[in-house]
Design an enzyme around this catalytic site. Structure first.
Site, PDB file in Angstrom:
ATOM      1  N   LYS A 123       3.801  -3.664  14.818  1.00  0.00           N
ATOM      2  CA  LYS A 123       5.102  -3.428  14.087  1.00  0.00           C
ATOM      3  C   LYS A 123       5.079  -2.084  14.022  1.00  0.00           C
ATOM      4  CE  LYS A 123       7.740  -5.858  11.691  1.00  0.00           C
ATOM      5  NZ  LYS A 123       8.534  -7.024  11.969  1.00  0.00           N
ATOM      6  N   ARG A 178      -7.094   6.759   8.171  1.00  0.00           N
ATOM      7  CA  ARG A 178      -7.719   7.257   6.680  1.00  0.00           C
ATOM      8  C   ARG A 178      -9.006   6.394   6.437  1.00  0.00           C
ATOM      9  NH1 ARG A 178      -4.944   6.175   0.765  1.00  0.00           N
ATOM     10  NH2 ARG A 178      -5.145   4.046   1.124  1.00  0.00           N
ATOM     11  N   GLU A 188      -6.249  13.912  -5.174  1.00  0.00           N
ATOM     12  CA  GLU A 188      -5.566  12.729  -6.020  1.00  0.00           C
ATOM     13  C   GLU A 188      -6.717  12.522  -7.284  1.00  0.00           C
ATOM     14  OE1 GLU A 188      -5.217   9.194  -3.813  1.00  0.00           O
ATOM     15  OE2 GLU A 188      -6.969   9.460  -2.714  1.00  0.00           O
ATOM     16  N   ASP A 215      -3.606   7.578  -8.047  1.00  0.00           N
ATOM     17  CA  ASP A 215      -5.087   7.750  -8.289  1.00  0.00           C
ATOM     18  C   ASP A 215      -5.372   8.927  -9.284  1.00  0.00           C
ATOM     19  OD1 ASP A 215      -6.966   5.967  -6.891  1.00  0.00           O
ATOM     20  OD2 ASP A 215      -5.645   6.496  -5.154  1.00  0.00           O
ATOM     21  N   ILE A 234       5.067   3.661   2.806  1.00  0.00           N
ATOM     22  CA  ILE A 234       4.314   2.477   2.710  1.00  0.00           C
ATOM     23  C   ILE A 234       4.976   1.227   3.336  1.00  0.00           C
ATOM     24  CG2 ILE A 234       2.475   3.063   0.884  1.00  0.00           C
ATOM     25  CD1 ILE A 234       4.288   1.724  -1.056  1.00  0.00           C
ATOM     26  N   HIS A 235       6.009   1.382   3.483  1.00  0.00           N
ATOM     27  CA  HIS A 235       6.981   0.353   4.156  1.00  0.00           C
ATOM     28  C   HIS A 235       8.065   0.769   5.094  1.00  0.00           C
ATOM     29  CE1 HIS A 235       9.580  -3.502   4.328  1.00  0.00           C
ATOM     30  NE2 HIS A 235       8.740  -3.976   3.673  1.00  0.00           N
ATOM     31  N   ASP A 283      19.786  38.676  -0.299  1.00  0.00           N
ATOM     32  CA  ASP A 283      18.671  39.649  -0.109  1.00  0.00           C
ATOM     33  C   ASP A 283      17.580  38.759   0.439  1.00  0.00           C
ATOM     34  OD1 ASP A 283      17.951  38.759  -2.422  1.00  0.00           O
ATOM     35  OD2 ASP A 283      17.630  40.389  -3.379  1.00  0.00           O
TER      36      ASP A 283
HETATM   37  N1  COA Z   1       3.655  -1.298   8.468  1.00  0.00           N
HETATM   38  C1  COA Z   1       4.194  -2.000   9.424  1.00  0.00           C
HETATM   39  N2  COA Z   1       4.955  -3.135   9.187  1.00  0.00           N
HETATM   40  C2  COA Z   1       5.003  -3.453   7.855  1.00  0.00           C
HETATM   41  C3  COA Z   1       4.491  -2.806   6.827  1.00  0.00           C
HETATM   42  C4  COA Z   1       3.813  -1.703   7.247  1.00  0.00           C
HETATM   43  N3  COA Z   1       3.443  -0.718   6.244  1.00  0.00           N
HETATM   44  N4  COA Z   1       5.121  -3.365   5.697  1.00  0.00           N
HETATM   45  C5  COA Z   1       5.750  -4.428   5.953  1.00  0.00           C
HETATM   46  N5  COA Z   1       5.852  -4.492   7.206  1.00  0.00           N
HETATM   47  C6  COA Z   1       6.449  -5.551   7.905  1.00  0.00           C
HETATM   48  C7  COA Z   1       5.911  -6.978   7.608  1.00  0.00           C
HETATM   49  O1  COA Z   1       4.748  -7.118   8.380  1.00  0.00           O
HETATM   50  C8  COA Z   1       7.139  -7.795   7.863  1.00  0.00           C
HETATM   51  O2  COA Z   1       7.035  -8.065   9.143  1.00  0.00           O
HETATM   52  P1  COA Z   1       7.658  -9.611   9.639  1.00  0.00           P
HETATM   53  O3  COA Z   1       9.081  -9.963   9.031  1.00  0.00           O
HETATM   54  O4  COA Z   1       7.506  -9.522  11.208  1.00  0.00           O
HETATM   55  O5  COA Z   1       6.568 -10.393   9.206  1.00  0.00           O
HETATM   56  C9  COA Z   1       8.076  -6.817   7.537  1.00  0.00           C
HETATM   57  O6  COA Z   1       7.837  -5.551   7.642  1.00  0.00           O
HETATM   58  C10 COA Z   1       8.838  -7.007   6.059  1.00  0.00           C
HETATM   59  O7  COA Z   1       7.542  -6.867   5.348  1.00  0.00           O
HETATM   60  P2  COA Z   1       7.905  -7.420   3.665  1.00  0.00           P
HETATM   61  O8  COA Z   1       7.875  -8.904   3.614  1.00  0.00           O
HETATM   62  O9  COA Z   1       9.004  -6.876   2.828  1.00  0.00           O
HETATM   63  O10 COA Z   1       6.739  -6.672   3.012  1.00  0.00           O
HETATM   64  P3  COA Z   1       5.044  -7.330   2.773  1.00  0.00           P
HETATM   65  O11 COA Z   1       5.333  -8.137   1.709  1.00  0.00           O
HETATM   66  O12 COA Z   1       4.675  -8.274   4.031  1.00  0.00           O
HETATM   67  O13 COA Z   1       4.162  -6.348   2.429  1.00  0.00           O
HETATM   68  C11 COA Z   1       2.827  -4.458   1.684  1.00  0.00           C
HETATM   69  C12 COA Z   1       4.075  -5.510   1.546  1.00  0.00           C
HETATM   70  C13 COA Z   1       3.215  -3.573   0.246  1.00  0.00           C
HETATM   71  C14 COA Z   1       1.810  -5.296   1.451  1.00  0.00           C
HETATM   72  C15 COA Z   1       3.181  -3.917   2.842  1.00  0.00           C
HETATM   73  O14 COA Z   1       4.348  -2.962   3.018  1.00  0.00           O
HETATM   74  C16 COA Z   1       1.987  -2.675   3.274  1.00  0.00           C
HETATM   75  O15 COA Z   1       0.987  -3.369   3.766  1.00  0.00           O
HETATM   76  N6  COA Z   1       2.210  -1.464   3.083  1.00  0.00           N
HETATM   77  C17 COA Z   1       1.104  -0.456   3.433  1.00  0.00           C
HETATM   78  C18 COA Z   1       0.146  -0.656   2.249  1.00  0.00           C
HETATM   79  C19 COA Z   1      -1.084   0.261   2.470  1.00  0.00           C
HETATM   80  O16 COA Z   1      -1.327   0.616   3.578  1.00  0.00           O
HETATM   81  N7  COA Z   1      -1.456   0.784   1.522  1.00  0.00           N
HETATM   82  C20 COA Z   1      -2.647   1.755   1.282  1.00  0.00           C
HETATM   83  C21 COA Z   1      -1.951   3.346   1.286  1.00  0.00           C
HETATM   84  S1  COA Z   1      -1.044   3.379  -0.293  1.00  0.00           S
HETATM   85 MG    MG Z   2      -5.375   6.280  -3.330  1.00  0.00          MG
END
Ligand code: COA
Ligand code: MG
Length: 287
Positions: A26, A72, A124, A150, A216-217, A264
């Site tokens: 995605k 990462r 961090e 962190d 993150i989203h 300036d």
């Molecule tokens: N990258 C790609 N796609 C993502 C995504 C991301 N970071 N976060 C959500 N999506 C996708 C989901 O897979 C979902 O797709 P679908 O409808 O086809 O299944 C859609 O976006 C909607 O997601 P949603 O239901 O709102 O969120 P979630 O509950 O599935 O996930 C998190 C929430 C926080 C777990 C997710 O956003 C995530 O993994 N973020 C990154 C976290 C991370 O890497 N943290 C480490 C660094 S701080």
């Molecule tokens: Mg961290």
């Protein structure tokens, strides 16, 4: 082959848990500057091995378009990072991100193994902040990122909406990034549904001097692009101000009035930074 976005232009690099193939696919379709394939805290301890294999496969098989592929790895004081490198490096990521960077020695230990691969160092921790001068000037580091959660946990600060408890650290990260001509990425905004809060926090980061903010989203991307891309009016004003300055310099005056304000050198430099951000965002101003 498509050109990959350079690190200095990252406005909203997106984290994706490294063990989640669906999210990686995605993310790859979103046309973001960079995708941060996570092996650290976004992956459970018992899924590290699986995540390494998933990321290596994705680097080989998934079409990421112009998105830079950044991995990462786990921190250098964890037992995981050597195995991370062993699995990831053969699949040729575009850059690495080092969490909890604590010293320039850690950067040296990493570059000894990864050569010229660009590094984004996340500051961090208390040690990271104390050693930030040496970290920011270490060879291989192309960008600094700040991790507020962190950092706050490390020094025993409590997070507040205004973020007073991390202001000194945030500004210090910007300071060292800019002095070393590095990109500066602000901490992620963790309330996934509050886009107004995200916008306010990102604007604050922009005013402090950050060049982008970790995402993150997927729904955070548009807001971050909006905040970190200068508007057409800002670009127009900056280019007219620079042109007026050039004309005034040629006629021998250092200070002049422009649209009712005294101009300036500091304001000319600020205008040049607007133009730099525009170019970084892929906008080539006509003037
Ligand atoms: N990258 C790609 N796609 C993502 C995504 C991301 N970071 N976060 C959500 N999506 C996708 C989901 O897979 C979902 O797709 P679908 O409808 O086809 O299944 C859609 O976006 C909607 O997601 P949603 O239901 O709102 O969120 P979630 O509950 O599935 O996930 C998190 C929430 C926080 C777990 C997710 O956003 C995530 O993994 N973020 C990154 C976290 C991370 O890497 N943290 C480490 C660094 S701080
Ligand atoms: Mg961290």
């Amino acid at each position: 082959m498509q050109h990959v976005a350079p690190i200095s232009t990252f406005r909203a690099p997106l984290f994706v848990p490294g063990d989640d193939w669906r999210k990686i696919e995605k993310a790859a379709a979103l046309d973001v500057d960079a995708i941060l394939l996570d092996l650290e805290d976004g992956v459970a301890l018992n899924r590290k091995a699986e995540a390494r294999q998933t990321i290596a496969a994705a680097l080989r098989e998934v079409a990421f378009g112009r998105s830079a592929r950044v991995v990462r790895i786990n921190s250098l004081d964890s037992p995981f990072w050597r195995e991370d490198l062993a699995a990831i490096l053969p699949a040729a990521p575009d850059a690495l991100m080092l969490p909890k960077t604590a010293s320039a020695d850690q950067i040296a230990a990493l570059t000894a193994l990864v050569g010229a691969l660009p590094l984004i160092a996340i500051v961090e921790s208390g040690h990271g902040l104390i050693n930030i001068g040496a970290i920011a000037s270490a060879s291989g580091v192309t960008s600094l990122a700040f991790g507020a959660e962190d950092y706050a946990a490390d020094i025993g600060a409590q997070r507040t909406p205004g973020g007073d408890e991390v202001l000194m650290a945030r500004s210090t990260v910007v300071l060292h990034a800019k002095v070393n001509r590095l990109a500066a990425l602000d901490t992620p905004y963790i309330d996934l549904h509050d886009l107004d809060g995200l916008r306010a926090d990102a604007r604050r980061a922009l005013t402090l001097g950050f060049t982008g903010k970790l995402a993150i989203h997927p729904r955070q991307i548009d807001v971050l692009h909006e905040v970190f891309t200068p508007t057409a009016e800002e670009i127009d004003r900056a280019s007219r101000l620079i042109a007026a300055h050039d004309a005034q310099q040629a006629s021998g005056s250092g200070v002049f009035a422009f649209e009712g304000r005294m101009i300036d050198m500091p304001l000319v430099r600020a205008a040049e930074q607007v133009m730099e951000r525009a170019r970084a965002a892929g906008i080539s101003p006509s003037a």
